[in-house]
Design a protein around this motif. Structure first.
Motif, PDB file in Angstrom:
ATOM      1  N   UNK A 265       0.840  -1.203   0.000  1.00  0.00           N
ATOM      2  CA  UNK A 265       0.000   0.000   0.000  1.00  0.00           C
ATOM      3  C   UNK A 265       0.870   1.246   0.000  1.00  0.00           C
ATOM      4  N   UNK A 266       1.890   1.259   0.865  1.00  0.00           N
ATOM      5  CA  UNK A 266       2.767   2.428   0.938  1.00  0.00           C
ATOM      6  C   UNK A 266       3.471   2.684  -0.387  1.00  0.00           C
ATOM      7  N   UNK A 267       4.007   1.626  -0.987  1.00  0.00           N
ATOM      8  CA  UNK A 267       4.748   1.787  -2.224  1.00  0.00           C
ATOM      9  C   UNK A 267       3.863   2.290  -3.366  1.00  0.00           C
ATOM     10  N   UNK A 268       2.699   1.697  -3.536  1.00  0.00           N
ATOM     11  CA  UNK A 268       1.824   2.076  -4.640  1.00  0.00           C
ATOM     12  C   UNK A 268       1.244   3.474  -4.444  1.00  0.00           C
ATOM     13  N   UNK A 269       0.937   3.842  -3.213  1.00  0.00           N
ATOM     14  CA  UNK A 269       0.393   5.183  -2.989  1.00  0.00           C
ATOM     15  C   UNK A 269       1.479   6.250  -3.117  1.00  0.00           C
ATOM     16  N   UNK A 270       2.736   5.903  -2.829  1.00  0.00           N
ATOM     17  CA  UNK A 270       3.841   6.848  -3.055  1.00  0.00           C
ATOM     18  C   UNK A 270       4.026   7.096  -4.545  1.00  0.00           C
ATOM     19  N   UNK A 271       4.062   6.009  -5.319  1.00  0.00           N
ATOM     20  CA  UNK A 271       4.183   6.156  -6.776  1.00  0.00           C
ATOM     21  C   UNK A 271       2.989   6.916  -7.333  1.00  0.00           C
ATOM     22  N   UNK A 272       1.793   6.610  -6.825  1.00  0.00           N
ATOM     23  CA  UNK A 272       0.592   7.300  -7.286  1.00  0.00           C
ATOM     24  C   UNK A 272       0.645   8.793  -7.029  1.00  0.00           C
ATOM     25  N   UNK A 273       1.249   9.186  -5.904  1.00  0.00           N
ATOM     26  CA  UNK A 273       1.368  10.618  -5.598  1.00  0.00           C
ATOM     27  C   UNK A 273       2.256  11.308  -6.627  1.00  0.00           C
ATOM     28  N   UNK A 274       3.415  10.730  -6.929  1.00  0.00           N
ATOM     29  CA  UNK A 274       4.314  11.330  -7.910  1.00  0.00           C
ATOM     30  C   UNK A 274       3.647  11.397  -9.286  1.00  0.00           C
ATOM     31  N   UNK A 275       2.922  10.343  -9.647  1.00  0.00           N
ATOM     32  CA  UNK A 275       2.261  10.319 -10.940  1.00  0.00           C
ATOM     33  C   UNK A 275       1.166  11.377 -11.012  1.00  0.00           C
TER      34      UNK A 275
END
Length: 282
Positions: A265-275
């Motif tokens: 969850x942390x990894x995907x939401x971090x990438x989602x924020x940058x995107x």
């Protein structure tokens, strides 16, 4: 003082920053304290994000001005976060990917996730996640240094808030007795969740203030038509989309969460924020 102890315990549990000796003895430990420390997960993100943003900014300012400088800064700032956290969340993403990719059976998927070895699905997920982060951070740095640094810092804070909603909304599954997330198996309380959301809201407010106060030439495309509220909103939406994707998969395939699931969850939401930030700047 109790809140400070809970913060230091969260820092000790989720990073490699030394909380040892007399300080560790003063902080203490119990499963109940670790559950309470979840309120400070976003604050841990602020610490990790500060390290990453600092490395990114220093490299961009002191390396030769060339086409690839933001790529070098993105790679080494990502290395810095892995060193600070010990790859805690990246490991969770790899294990969850192996479990969900390796079997359609819930029981078999949970069994695969307990294996410390990394399989094909985990390796692919880890490589693609790191590539996505590095590419997006390099792209943001080409817009302006300030946009990359603010996105990097806030992304770490926001992405450590979403896992608490998964803990709140799903039961813990798997081998609770042997799980790293055993103390989180019980549902977190409303006050703990409210404290975490307050940390996250304070970080967003600080970023909002910084975007309003920084000189226009530092922000590049962010100031064109006062686009920074749109950029922040897009980053939050992108991060929420990353959380929703993993949360949905956990709910559908495992009917609950594991410690590895929270890392994913942390990894995907971090990438989602940058995107989300990058899309708003497009």
């Amino acid at each position: 003082m109790q809140g400070l102890k809970h913060f230091l315990l969260a820092l000790q549990f989720f990073t490699r920053i030394p909380v040892t000796g007399a300080l560790a003895a003063w902080v203490g430990y119990s499963p109940a304290m670790l559950r309470a420390s979840t309120a400070h997960f976003p604050a841990v993100g602020a610490v990790v994000g500060t390290v990453a943003a600092g490395v990114y900014a220093l490299l961009c300012l002191h390396l030769p001005s060339a086409v690839g400088v933001t790529l070098v800064a993105a790679v080494l700032s990502t290395v810095a976060t892995v060193l600070v956290t010990g790859g805690f969340h990246e490991d969770g993403l790899a294990d969850l990917s192996d479990g969900l990719g390796g079997s359609y059976s819930r029981e078999r998927a949970l069994e695969i996730m307990k294996d410390s070895r990394v399989g094909a699905f985990g390796a692919m997920a880890l490589v693609l996640a790191l590539l996505a982060k590095v590419a997006l951070l390099a792209l943001l740095g080409q817009v302006s240094l300030a946009s990359a640094v603010l996105a990097l810092w806030l992304g770490h804070v926001v992405s450590r808030t979403w896992p608490l909603l998964t803990i709140r909304g799903l039961p813990h599954v798997g081998d609770v007795a042997g799980s790293k997330s055993k103390p989180l198996a019980d549902q977190i309380s409303g006050p703990v969740l409210a404290t975490a959301l307050a940390w996250c809201a304070a970080a967003v407010a600080l970023a909002w203030w910084a975007l309003s106060a920084l000189p226009p030439h530092w922000l590049g495309g962010l100031v064109q038509g006062e686009r920074w509220p749109e950029v922040l909103a897009s980053g939050l939406l992108g991060s929420g989309a990353g959380w929703a994707l993993v949360h949905w998969r956990l709910q559908r395939r495992l009917q609950g969460f594991t410690g590895d699931g929270l890392g994913a969850v942390q990894q995907m939401s971090e990438i989602g924020f940058y995107l989300g930030v990058a899309l708003a700047l497009g």
